[in-house]
Design a protein around this motif. Structure first.
Motif, PDB file in Angstrom:
ATOM      1  N   ALA A 100     -40.211  58.576 -28.596  1.00 41.59           N
ATOM      2  CA  ALA A 100     -40.305  60.027 -28.456  1.00 41.59           C
ATOM      3  C   ALA A 100     -39.805  60.527 -27.106  1.00 41.59           C
ATOM      4  CB  ALA A 100     -41.749  60.476 -28.680  1.00 41.59           C
ATOM      5  N   ASP A 101     -39.886  59.685 -26.086  1.00 40.45           N
ATOM      6  CA  ASP A 101     -39.411  60.093 -24.769  1.00 40.45           C
ATOM      7  C   ASP A 101     -37.907  59.881 -24.608  1.00 40.45           C
ATOM      8  OD1 ASP A 101     -39.675  57.354 -24.874  1.00 40.45           O
ATOM      9  OD2 ASP A 101     -40.235  57.136 -22.764  1.00 40.45           O
ATOM     10  N   LEU A 102     -37.244  59.458 -25.684  1.00 43.64           N
ATOM     11  CA  LEU A 102     -35.778  59.311 -25.709  1.00 43.64           C
ATOM     12  C   LEU A 102     -35.245  60.117 -26.902  1.00 43.64           C
ATOM     13  CD1 LEU A 102     -35.612  55.442 -25.156  1.00 43.64           C
ATOM     14  CD2 LEU A 102     -35.239  57.207 -23.425  1.00 43.64           C
ATOM     15  N   PRO A 103     -35.406  61.429 -26.875  1.00 44.09           N
ATOM     16  CA  PRO A 103     -35.108  62.236 -28.065  1.00 44.09           C
ATOM     17  C   PRO A 103     -33.650  62.258 -28.482  1.00 44.09           C
ATOM     18  CG  PRO A 103     -35.504  63.638 -26.155  1.00 44.09           C
ATOM     19  CD  PRO A 103     -35.884  62.244 -25.744  1.00 44.09           C
ATOM     20  N   TYR A 104     -32.767  61.816 -27.612  1.00 39.36           N
ATOM     21  CA  TYR A 104     -31.339  61.773 -27.921  1.00 39.36           C
ATOM     22  C   TYR A 104     -30.936  60.467 -28.599  1.00 39.36           C
ATOM     23  CZ  TYR A 104     -31.884  59.296 -23.521  1.00 39.36           C
ATOM     24  OH  TYR A 104     -32.333  58.451 -22.539  1.00 39.36           O
ATOM     25  N   LEU A 105     -31.836  59.492 -28.644  1.00 37.81           N
ATOM     26  CA  LEU A 105     -31.474  58.148 -29.074  1.00 37.81           C
ATOM     27  C   LEU A 105     -30.996  58.115 -30.530  1.00 37.81           C
ATOM     28  CD1 LEU A 105     -31.424  55.356 -27.739  1.00 37.81           C
ATOM     29  CD2 LEU A 105     -33.648  54.896 -28.786  1.00 37.81           C
ATOM     30  N   GLY A 106     -31.657  58.859 -31.396  1.00 38.07           N
ATOM     31  CA  GLY A 106     -31.259  58.879 -32.797  1.00 38.07           C
ATOM     32  C   GLY A 106     -29.864  59.441 -32.995  1.00 38.07           C
ATOM     33  N   ASP A 107     -29.498  60.445 -32.181  1.00 37.28           N
ATOM     34  CA  ASP A 107     -28.167  61.030 -32.303  1.00 37.28           C
ATOM     35  C   ASP A 107     -27.092  60.076 -31.784  1.00 37.28           C
ATOM     36  OD1 ASP A 107     -29.449  63.206 -33.320  1.00 37.28           O
ATOM     37  OD2 ASP A 107     -29.170  64.498 -31.583  1.00 37.28           O
ATOM     38  N   VAL A 108     -27.401  59.313 -30.737  1.00 38.26           N
ATOM     39  CA  VAL A 108     -26.468  58.292 -30.272  1.00 38.26           C
ATOM     40  C   VAL A 108     -26.322  57.199 -31.334  1.00 38.26           C
ATOM     41  CG1 VAL A 108     -26.032  56.535 -28.510  1.00 38.26           C
ATOM     42  CG2 VAL A 108     -26.963  58.760 -27.849  1.00 38.26           C
ATOM     43  N   ALA A 109     -27.425  56.859 -31.982  1.00 39.48           N
ATOM     44  CA  ALA A 109     -27.375  55.863 -33.055  1.00 39.48           C
ATOM     45  C   ALA A 109     -26.462  56.324 -34.188  1.00 39.48           C
ATOM     46  CB  ALA A 109     -28.780  55.589 -33.593  1.00 39.48           C
ATOM     47  N   GLU A 110     -26.397  57.624 -34.412  1.00 43.09           N
ATOM     48  CA  GLU A 110     -25.509  58.166 -35.449  1.00 43.09           C
ATOM     49  C   GLU A 110     -24.049  57.858 -35.114  1.00 43.09           C
ATOM     50  OE1 GLU A 110     -25.280  59.623 -39.060  1.00 43.09           O
ATOM     51  OE2 GLU A 110     -27.152  60.112 -38.032  1.00 43.09           O
ATOM     52  N   VAL A 111     -23.697  57.964 -33.839  1.00 40.60           N
ATOM     53  CA  VAL A 111     -22.333  57.634 -33.412  1.00 40.60           C
ATOM     54  C   VAL A 111     -22.063  56.147 -33.633  1.00 40.60           C
ATOM     55  CG1 VAL A 111     -20.675  57.657 -31.520  1.00 40.60           C
ATOM     56  CG2 VAL A 111     -22.360  59.502 -31.711  1.00 40.60           C
ATOM     57  N   ASP A 112     -23.010  55.308 -33.238  1.00 42.24           N
ATOM     58  CA  ASP A 112     -22.852  53.868 -33.444  1.00 42.24           C
ATOM     59  C   ASP A 112     -22.651  53.545 -34.922  1.00 42.24           C
ATOM     60  OD1 ASP A 112     -22.920  52.849 -30.870  1.00 42.24           O
ATOM     61  OD2 ASP A 112     -25.087  52.583 -30.844  1.00 42.24           O
ATOM     62  N   TRP A 113     -23.427  54.182 -35.775  1.00 48.12           N
ATOM     63  CA  TRP A 113     -23.314  53.913 -37.205  1.00 48.12           C
ATOM     64  C   TRP A 113     -21.932  54.298 -37.726  1.00 48.12           C
ATOM     65  CZ3 TRP A 113     -24.763  51.020 -40.862  1.00 48.12           C
ATOM     66  CH2 TRP A 113     -24.550  51.364 -42.206  1.00 48.12           C
ATOM     67  N   LEU A 114     -21.417  55.449 -37.302  1.00 50.49           N
ATOM     68  CA  LEU A 114     -20.090  55.869 -37.737  1.00 50.49           C
ATOM     69  C   LEU A 114     -19.017  54.904 -37.242  1.00 50.49           C
ATOM     70  CD1 LEU A 114     -20.207  59.750 -37.264  1.00 50.49           C
ATOM     71  CD2 LEU A 114     -20.383  58.449 -39.395  1.00 50.49           C
ATOM     72  N   MET A 115     -19.206  54.374 -36.039  1.00 52.01           N
ATOM     73  CA  MET A 115     -18.245  53.406 -35.511  1.00 52.01           C
ATOM     74  C   MET A 115     -18.248  52.125 -36.341  1.00 52.01           C
ATOM     75  SD  MET A 115     -18.629  53.824 -31.381  1.00 52.01           S
ATOM     76  CE  MET A 115     -17.862  55.206 -30.523  1.00 52.01           C
ATOM     77  N   LEU A 116     -19.415  51.675 -36.746  1.00 53.41           N
ATOM     78  CA  LEU A 116     -19.494  50.489 -37.598  1.00 53.41           C
ATOM     79  C   LEU A 116     -18.820  50.748 -38.936  1.00 53.41           C
ATOM     80  CD1 LEU A 116     -20.800  47.592 -37.974  1.00 53.41           C
ATOM     81  CD2 LEU A 116     -22.597  48.794 -39.222  1.00 53.41           C
ATOM     82  N   ARG A 117     -19.121  51.889 -39.536  1.00 53.67           N
ATOM     83  CA  ARG A 117     -18.535  52.216 -40.834  1.00 53.67           C
ATOM     84  C   ARG A 117     -17.026  52.363 -40.723  1.00 53.67           C
ATOM     85  NH1 ARG A 117     -21.046  49.967 -44.011  1.00 53.67           N
ATOM     86  NH2 ARG A 117     -20.156  51.172 -45.729  1.00 53.67           N
ATOM     87  N   ALA A 118     -16.551  52.925 -39.609  1.00 53.50           N
ATOM     88  CA  ALA A 118     -15.110  53.072 -39.404  1.00 53.50           C
ATOM     89  C   ALA A 118     -14.435  51.710 -39.336  1.00 53.50           C
ATOM     90  CB  ALA A 118     -14.836  53.868 -38.135  1.00 53.50           C
ATOM     91  N   TYR A 119     -15.077  50.776 -38.650  1.00 54.00           N
ATOM     92  CA  TYR A 119     -14.489  49.443 -38.478  1.00 54.00           C
ATOM     93  C   TYR A 119     -14.303  48.740 -39.823  1.00 54.00           C
ATOM     94  CZ  TYR A 119     -13.686  44.737 -36.674  1.00 54.00           C
ATOM     95  OH  TYR A 119     -13.138  43.506 -36.408  1.00 54.00           O
ATOM     96  N   TYR A 120     -15.260  48.897 -40.720  1.00 48.70           N
ATOM     97  CA  TYR A 120     -15.215  48.183 -41.994  1.00 48.70           C
ATOM     98  C   TYR A 120     -14.707  49.044 -43.147  1.00 48.70           C
ATOM     99  CZ  TYR A 120     -17.737  44.376 -39.793  1.00 48.70           C
ATOM    100  OH  TYR A 120     -18.095  43.338 -38.963  1.00 48.70           O
ATOM    101  N   ALA A 121     -14.247  50.244 -42.862  1.00 44.48           N
ATOM    102  CA  ALA A 121     -13.770  51.138 -43.920  1.00 44.48           C
ATOM    103  C   ALA A 121     -12.510  50.588 -44.569  1.00 44.48           C
ATOM    104  CB  ALA A 121     -13.490  52.526 -43.337  1.00 44.48           C
ATOM    105  N   ASP A 122     -12.316  50.935 -45.822  1.00 47.38           N
ATOM    106  CA  ASP A 122     -11.106  50.527 -46.533  1.00 47.38           C
ATOM    107  C   ASP A 122      -9.872  51.128 -45.871  1.00 47.38           C
ATOM    108  OD1 ASP A 122     -12.600  49.129 -48.389  1.00 47.38           O
ATOM    109  OD2 ASP A 122     -12.644  50.783 -49.834  1.00 47.38           O
ATOM    110  N   ASP A 123      -8.788  50.385 -45.923  1.00 39.96           N
ATOM    111  CA  ASP A 123      -7.518  50.901 -45.413  1.00 39.96           C
ATOM    112  C   ASP A 123      -6.999  52.011 -46.325  1.00 39.96           C
ATOM    113  OD1 ASP A 123      -7.430  49.110 -43.275  1.00 39.96           O
ATOM    114  OD2 ASP A 123      -6.434  47.575 -44.491  1.00 39.96           O
ATOM    115  N   SER A 124      -6.197  52.887 -45.753  1.00 35.14           N
ATOM    116  CA  SER A 124      -5.536  53.918 -46.548  1.00 35.14           C
ATOM    117  C   SER A 124      -4.151  54.161 -45.964  1.00 35.14           C
ATOM    118  CB  SER A 124      -6.349  55.215 -46.567  1.00 35.14           C
ATOM    119  OG  SER A 124      -6.536  55.709 -45.248  1.00 35.14           O
TER     120      SER A 124
END
Length: 249
Positions: A100-124
């Motif tokens: 709770a004293d790191l209220p920005y942490l979840g939003d930073v985690a959202e960026v990390d998650w998108l980076m992981l998904r981008a890395y493993y995303a299908d080619d186009s």
């Protein structure tokens, strides 16, 4: 008598629930189920630590392992692929009382998650610009774009997530008073890339990802969105344009 598939389902369910005993368990093997549960949890925790690198940098390895363990216990895996395991972690962090004293942490985690998904995303295959030649302004505005599967956008209403990520990649110290920011994430030339974008630009990208027409999506921008659109095309992030008159191009 249970078939093999039912036994596997029972065993998998028991790995995620300490109070559950899989079918076919005997008194001689009952104690061993804890070894399997522990190994599954350790593997999931390790995969999460590899995926959420900026979060780990912010809180330290020991803290993150405790957080990830709480998440793993509370959130049964829904896929056999460990790369799918962190989808719910940003939301979990936002409701995790010790953070709770790191209220920005979840939003930073959202960026990390998108980076992981981008890395493993299908080619186009990027859209051939020649396919735009026959579209006039009106048909282009009415068309919709299919973006690369690697494209994602994270938005924080209150926290400077772009500055925080940049800080942990060698940039200047982030000021938490800087206000909310948005981050565009994509993969290009086998590398995950990101850039800070404005909140209205983030709305444009989100609308395009949801299938809105180009005109409808661009109307969400308060300023000139042409540079954002140029970025999507120039970096090969558009692979299909759907023309209402003639279908996909």
């Amino acid at each position: 008598m249970s078939n093999y598939s039912d036994l596997l389902d029972s065993f998998a369910a028991a790995l995620a629930d300490d109070a559950r005993a899989p079918a076919g368990l005997t008194s001689a093997t009952r104690a061993n189920i804890g070894v399997y549960r522990n190994n599954v949890r350790l593997n999931r925790i390790a995969a999460l630590a590899d995926a959420f690198t900026h979060v780990v940098t912010l809180v330290g390895s020991d803290y993150f392992r405790s957080l990830a363990r709480a998440y793993v216990i509370a959130t049964p895996a829904t896929s056999a692929n460990l790369h799918d395991d962190g989808a719910g972690l940003p939301a979990f962090i936002r409701g995790f009382a010790p953070a709770a004293d790191l209220p920005y942490l979840g939003d930073v985690a959202e960026v990390d998650w998108l980076m992981l998904r981008a890395y493993y995303a299908d080619d186009s295959t990027p859209l051939d610009r020649a396919s735009l030649a026959g579209l006039g302004p009106e048909r282009f505005a009415a068309a919709s774009l299919r973006l690369s599967a690697s494209v994602g956008v994270a938005r924080s209403a209150k926290w400077p997530i772009a500055d925080i990520v940049a800080m942990h990649e060698g940039g200047p110290t982030a000021s938490l008073d800087a206000g909310g920011q948005a981050v565009l994430v994509w993969r290009e030339n086998f590398a995950v890339r990101w850039r800070a974008i404005g909140g209205d630009e983030a709305q444009v990208v989100a609308a395009l990802l949801n299938g809105s027409s180009i005109e409808s999506a661009l109307s969400l921008a308060s300023g000139d969105p042409s540079s954002l659109l140029a970025h999507l095309f120039s970096h090969g992030l558009v692979h299909t344009i759907k023309d209402p008159e003639n279908g996909k191009r």
